[in-house]
Write an enzyme that holds these catalytic residues in place. Structure first.
Site, short mmCIF file in Angstrom:
data_model
loop_
_atom_site.label_atom_id
_atom_site.label_comp_id
_atom_site.label_asym_id
_atom_site.label_seq_id
_atom_site.Cartn_x
_atom_site.Cartn_y
_atom_site.Cartn_z
N ARG A 58 13.80 34.49 7.64
CA ARG A 58 12.52 35.32 6.90
C ARG A 58 12.28 35.28 6.14
NH1 ARG A 58 11.66 40.71 5.27
NH2 ARG A 58 13.95 41.05 4.03
N TYR A 59 12.15 34.35 4.59
CA TYR A 59 11.41 34.41 3.96
C TYR A 59 10.81 33.44 3.92
CZ TYR A 59 15.26 37.00 1.11
OH TYR A 59 15.99 38.48 1.28
#
Length: 222
Positions: A58-59
């Site tokens: 999710r970065y």
């Protein structure tokens, strides 16, 4: 008192070890750091001696992992010498979805394997910031920054650290945290949060942007 160790054992047999100091790659603010900054940060870290990189799908919706992988391939450091950690996203917690998330991670990273871990904690965190005068005093005594003192303290407690930064000087500075911390100074820092952590503060308030308390152990949230 001897400096903290370079690595900690993993598992009961201690056959595998995790480097005690790592680099966090939580997505940088695009208004401050342009695309590619994660890659440059990882390259800086690997050149400084880091061998532990922490990332997540999710970065940047996979962009962070892509840049981590690019940096590893360009660094010239053998893959087997680098401990790369990703996490299981909340939407992939069903047993049949775990492999899907892992395959996505490996595809973005361009790697064949990663150790995999996501551990809930009893204490929440990373929007309030408080710098205690005791930490500043100890830092001044050793000629270190408060961040270096806190990293050394955590390592002394047997906790592997993964500070995140996109500032090249700060990345190198954070790696320089293996020094002798006297027992008395360790105890001063250890007392800051209180005997049972009751004086601690939450540094990352998830309710504001997730819509729920991501660290609530009583209620299982999506």
């Amino acid at each position: 008192m001897t400096p903290p160790p370079e690595s900690f054992p993993l598992g009961s047999d201690g056959a595998s070890r995790i480097p005690s100091r790592g680099l966090g790659t939580f997505q940088p603010d695009p208004k401050v750091y342009p695309p590619g900054s994660v890659k440059q940060s990882v390259l800086t870290a690997l050149r400084a001696g880091y061998r532990h990189i922490d990332t997540s799908l999710r970065y940047g919706d996979g962009q962070g992992e892509r840049e981590v992988g690019e940096a590893i391939r360009e660094s010239g450091v053998p893959r087997e010498d680098i401990f790369v950690v990703s996490k299981l996203e909340n939407v992939f917690h069903a047993p049949e979805d775990v492999a899907v998330n892992l395959d996505m991670d490996l595809d973005y990273l361009g790697l064949d394997y990663v150790p995999y871990a996501y551990k809930k904690t009893e204490q929440g965190y990373g929007t309030q910031r408080r710098e205690d005068g005791r930490v500043i005093d100890v830092a001044s005594k050793y000629g270190k920054t408060p961040a270096q003192v806190l990293l050394c303290y955590l390592l002394r407690r047997g906790i592997s650290v993964i500070p995140k930064s996109n500032n090249p000087d700060r990345i190198v500075e954070n790696f320089d945290c293996l020094f002798e911390l006297a027992d008395g100074d360790f105890d001063r820092i250890d007392a800051i949060a209180g005997e049972n952590g009751e004086l601690g503060v939450r540094n990352l308030e998830s309710r504001g942007y997730l819509g729920f308390d991501n660290y609530n152990e009583e209620v299982e949230e999506p």
